[in-house]
Design a protein around this motif. Sequence first.
Motif, mmCIF file in Angstrom:
data_model
loop_
_atom_site.group_PDB
_atom_site.id
_atom_site.type_symbol
_atom_site.label_atom_id
_atom_site.label_comp_id
_atom_site.label_asym_id
_atom_site.label_seq_id
_atom_site.Cartn_x
_atom_site.Cartn_y
_atom_site.Cartn_z
ATOM 1 N N GLY A 54 0.803 -1.207 0.000
ATOM 2 C CA GLY A 54 0.000 0.000 0.000
ATOM 3 C C GLY A 54 0.842 1.265 0.000
ATOM 4 O O GLY A 54 1.876 1.336 0.665
ATOM 5 N N ALA A 92 -11.651 -0.309 -0.372
ATOM 6 C CA ALA A 92 -11.088 -0.319 0.974
ATOM 7 C C ALA A 92 -12.002 0.338 2.007
ATOM 8 O O ALA A 92 -11.830 0.143 3.198
ATOM 9 C CB ALA A 92 -9.727 0.379 0.977
ATOM 10 N N LEU A 113 -4.210 -10.475 5.378
ATOM 11 C CA LEU A 113 -4.869 -11.524 4.592
ATOM 12 C C LEU A 113 -3.868 -12.352 3.797
ATOM 13 O O LEU A 113 -4.245 -13.069 2.868
ATOM 14 C CB LEU A 113 -5.880 -10.876 3.642
ATOM 15 N N PRO A 163 -7.263 -12.516 -1.715
ATOM 16 C CA PRO A 163 -6.680 -11.168 -1.639
ATOM 17 C C PRO A 163 -5.187 -11.179 -1.335
ATOM 18 O O PRO A 163 -4.461 -10.280 -1.733
ATOM 19 C CB PRO A 163 -7.452 -10.513 -0.491
ATOM 20 N N ASN A 167 -7.512 3.978 4.210
ATOM 21 C CA ASN A 167 -7.125 4.205 2.824
ATOM 22 C C ASN A 167 -8.152 5.115 2.166
ATOM 23 O O ASN A 167 -9.247 4.694 1.854
ATOM 24 C CB ASN A 167 -7.084 2.836 2.113
ATOM 25 N N GLY A 170 -2.823 3.194 1.019
ATOM 26 C CA GLY A 170 -3.344 2.302 2.053
ATOM 27 C C GLY A 170 -2.301 2.111 3.142
ATOM 28 O O GLY A 170 -1.240 1.550 2.918
ATOM 29 N N ARG A 171 -2.637 2.595 4.349
ATOM 30 C CA ARG A 171 -1.699 2.473 5.464
ATOM 31 C C ARG A 171 -1.951 1.130 6.132
ATOM 32 O O ARG A 171 -2.692 1.035 7.095
ATOM 33 C CB ARG A 171 -1.877 3.635 6.419
#
Lengths: 688, 299
Positions: A318, A438, A333, A353, A680, A321-322
Motif C-alpha cells: 500500500g 477499501a 490476509l 486477496p 485508505n 493504504g496504510r
Amino acid sequence: MGHRLRFGALVTSVAQARRAEELGYDLALVRDQPDGDAWTLLSWIAGHTERIGLATAVDAAGWEPAVLGRAAASLDLLSGGRLAVALTGDHVAEVTDIVRGVLDAGEPGPLRYLGERHRVPRAQRGPLPAHRVPVWLTGNDPEDLRRAGRVADGWMADLSRLGAGELATAYKILEDAAVEAGRDGAEIHRILIVGPGLGPDELLALGADTFLVEADDPAPLTSWERLREGSGPPVCRPSSVRAKRRPGIDYEAIPASLAETAVEPGDLDYARVRSTYLRGGSPGVVLRPRTTAEVVDALAFARAHPGVPFALRSAGHGISGRSTNDGGIVLSLAAMNDIEILDPSRRLVRVGPGARWMDVARALAPHGWALSSGDYGGVGVGGLATAGGIGWLAREHGLTIDHLHAVEMVLADGTVVRASSSPDENPDLFWAVRGAGANFGVVTSFEFEVYEVGDVGFAQLVVAADDPAEVLVKWGRAIEEAPRDVSGQLIMGAPRAGQPMVAQLLAVVDHDDPETIIERLQPIAAVAPLYQQQVLLTPYLSVISNAADGGYHQGAGEPVSRSGLIRHLTPEFALAATELLNSGAVHWFQIRTVGGAVADVPADATAYAHRDANFSVAVMGSSARRVDAAWDRLRPYFDGLYLSFETGPDRVGEAFPPATLERLRALKGRYDPDNLFRDNFNIKAATR
Amino acid sequence: MTDYGQDLLFGAFVTPTAAPVHQAVELAVAAEEAGLDLVTFQDHPYLPRFHDTWTLMSYAAARTSRIRLSGNVLSLPLRQPAVLARSHAALDRLTGGRIEMGLGAGAFWDGIEAMGARRLSAGQSVDALGEAIAVIRAVWDATATGPVAVRGTYYQVDGLKRGPAPAHDMSIWVGAYKPRMLRLIGRAADGVLPSLSYLEDGPSAYAGINEHIDAAARDAGRDPARIRRLLNINGTFSQFGRSFLNGPAEQWAEDLAGLTLEHGVSTFILATDDPTAIAEFAGDVAPAVRALVAAERSA
Ligand SMILES: Cc1cc2nc3c(=O)[nH]c(=O)nc-3n(C[C@H](O)[C@H](O)[C@H](O)COP(=O)(O)OP(=O)(O)OC[C@H]3O[C@@H](n4cnc5c(N)ncnc54)[C@H](O)[C@@H]3O)c2cc1C
C-alpha cells in the motif's frame, strides 16, 4: 500457565522417527550418537518427515556458538518450524545467549557478546527462524537447575537418573530461580525421558508437560493420547513476550480461531509482519485469518476496539493504504492467497486477496492467460483490485477492476456478502468496490474473467533527456498515437550533477511478431537519442515476475507520493514537470499510460471514474512540504488522481468526481456507518 | 598436455540462500533430475542470508537419492575438524556413500573473526588446514589402534575415539590457488577445487595449479593422477558463440573438453541458481564433453 501435553519418542534412525510421526507423536528426539553426529541425523530426519517436532541434544563444545545459532535457524526454516534444541556442555549459559542472539534476527544491530569463555565481536543475526526455537538445558545439580530456571525455555531430564523425591525438589529450584530472574516459573517446559510402561495417571503425577519415551521402537500412544485434550493452550507466551504487549488491546479476547496465528510485538514472527513494503510499523497485534469465517471473527475483535488504530493488509504494498500502524490492530490476509480456475471455458478464476500479482501470473501462464495488474509482481491482489489496476496491458484491456466479475466480502458488521453486477447480488456495493473498495469491507475473494495473452514484446529504453519537456511531449504524443496493444511508462529522476539527464521508457507490446513489435516501438524510440535499449520477446509472466520470493517487508519511515491523472502531456504541463524535476524535491517521477480500453468504460460504471485520462502521473519524495511546493504547480493540469499513488490526506475530492463521491458517501453510511474501514482514502459517510 | 584420464563429473554450485527457504533444496533436486553427478554449496557462516551449509546439505541429501553432495567449500576456521569428520562420515553412511568433503582454509577473515573465531594469516591457515586433514583422516581411520592423537599448533586432539568411517572412500577436495596450499593438496588431499572466475589468467592458469600439485604429490610418493582436478565454472548459454563459456551448448562442450584434454580438469561445477541452465548443462553439455573426451582419449 499450563502447557499442552506433548509426547515424544527417542529415536536413533529415520525409520523410528517416521514411525513416531505415523503414530501421532509430537516430537522425535535424536539421542546422542556415540558413533555419528546427532545434528546431521536430525537434519536428515527433517528431510524425511513432514510434521513431527524435532529435537536433539547438542554438545556445544563441537560448535562455534554463533554458527550453531545459524544452523538452528536453518533447520527450523527447512523443517517448517519444528525444531527444539537441548544444549549441553560447558559454559552452556553463554552458548544459550549467543544462539538466541543469532536467532533473534528482529533485534536491531549485530550480536555483540563478551562472555568469559565465548566472545562474539559482531555477528550478524539471522536468518530469522520459522518459529521461536526453544532452547532446553539439562543437568540435575542445583546449579544446573538454577541456570535452567534463569535462562532456558525448558529443562530436560532422564527420569531413570532421578530419585523419587528429587523431581519435586528440582522443580522447586527451577521455579525459584525463574521467579528470581523475573520470569514466570510455570513457563519453563519440563521435559522428561520416561520408560514405556507408565499409565496415564502415573504420567500426570510427574508434573511435566513433555514426555519422551525410551523404547526400541515407538509404541502406539493409546492410553496417553487423551491426556493431551484440554491440557493447555497451543500457544503459551512467556512473560518476556507478554511484557511487550501494547495498551488498549485485550489480548486475552483474541478469538480462539485466530489465537494460534496472531502475532504480538514480542513474538518471533513480529519482524516478518510489523512493516510493509514502504512503511515501518509497530502494530499491537497482527491477526492472520485463513478463512472468511476467521475474517468475520477478526472484524468482531476490531469492532470491540473502537479507539485502536485498525489497518487492513493483503500483500503490504500500500501507498495510500496504510496497512500497518503503531499500537493498533492489523488484519493481514496474506494467508488467503489461493488461486483457482473456476471455469476454463469462460476463463473465470477465483483469487484470494493475499496472492501477489506474480503468483496470479504464474497460475494463469500455463493456460496462455493473463490479467493486467500493475508493473510490479510483488503487489497484492487485495489492495490493487479494490482501487483500479493500471498495468502493462491497460490500454488494450483496461483496468484490472474492469475484469472483475464478482467478489465475496465481509462487511463492517460481520455479514458475508457476494457482490456483482447482478441485481440480486448487491450491485451498488460492487460498483463501490471497483475503485473505493477499501472503504466498504474486506474482500475475501475476487472472481476475474481473464484473457489470452501469449508472448509479448518488452522494451526497456534509456533516452537522452537534456530537454525533459520535449521528451515528455513527444513521448506522450507517440503513446496516444500508438495502437492499443502498446502500454508503457516513462520514468525520470531528479537531475544529478555531472550526469546527463535521461528518461527510461518502458513499453509492453502485446504481440508475438518481432517485426510488429519493432514497428510499434519505433515512434517511441524516436523521441530522443537512445543511450541503451533492450527489447525482449518474452512471456507476460516474465515481465511481471520482478519481485523477490521468500523475504519479508522491512520498510521504514513514511513515503510521500503524489498522483495526478491527465489527458495530454501538453508543452505547458511538460515545462511545469521539468521545473518539478529541477527542484530536486522528488526523486522519482513516473508516468504510466491509461486511456484506450480504460476509457471505453463509462465514468459512472465504477467508483474509479476518471476514465478519460490518457496518463497517470506519480511522484515520490521524502519531504511532504517540499514535494507539495513543487507539485502544486502541476495541479492545474490534472483532472483527478489515482488514489493508489497518493499519500496526501484530504484529497478524497480529487480521487472521486462529485457525483461519484456523493454516491460513495451514501453507500458508506449504509455499509460502514461507524467507519471501521478507514486506512485508505477514507470516505465520510453522508449524514442522514 | 596433462590429461590424467580421470572419469568426468558434472555438478552444480548452488547458492545456499535462506530465502526462499527451500530454493537451494529444489535446485539440488533439479540437478539430480537433470542427471548431474554432484551438487555443491558454498559456505559463508558469517552471512545470515545463507543457510548453515552443513544443515542444508544434510537436509538436501534426504530429499535426493542418487546425486552426490559436497560443500564448495566448507569454512574450516568456523568448523572443527573432528566434527567435520564425524558429520561427513555420518551423512555418508546415511546416504549410502554420496558425500564428499569440500574444505577451504578460510576466506573473508573479517566475517570469520566477527563470529568469534581467530584470524589467521594466509600461511597459518595453510598449516591449520594440513593439521585438520590429519585429524579428519585419523577419525575416519576406524580400524587403526588407539585413539586419535594430533598435537598440532592449531588443533590438539588427544584421546578422541576413532570412527565412524565413511561408507565410501571419501575425498577431501580443497579450494586452492596459491603454491603452498597446492603443495599441501599434493601431499595430503584428494582434489583441488578452484573457481574459474578467480583464476587471474583464465583457464590456462590451471597449468600452474597442476605443476605445484604434481610435484608435491611425487615428492610425497603419491600418484598425481589420483588427485582430482575440479573447477567451478560460470558462463552464459547464448545462441551464438561469443567467448569462453558464452555460446551454445556445443561450444561449451568444446571449451570444457579442451580443459580436460589440456589440463586434466575432470570435474566441472556450474555456478547457477537457474534450473534451465542446470538442465542444459546436464542434458546437452555433459554428454557432449564426455563424447569429445572419450574420442580423444581412445585416439
Ligand atoms: C512498487 C509498487 C509498484 C506499484 N505499481 C502499481 C501499478 O503499476 N499500477 C497500479 O495500479 N498500482 C501500483 N501500485 C499501487 C498498488 O496497487 C497499491 O499500493 C495496492 O494497494 C497494493 O496492494 P497490496 O495488497 O499489496 O497492499 P496492502 O498494503 O496490503 O493494502 C493496501 C490497502 O488496500 C486496502 N486493501 C487491501 N486488501 C484489501 C481487501 N482484501 N479488501 C479491501 N481492501 C483491501 C486496504 O485499505 C489497505 O490499506 C504499486 C505499488 C508499489 C509499492
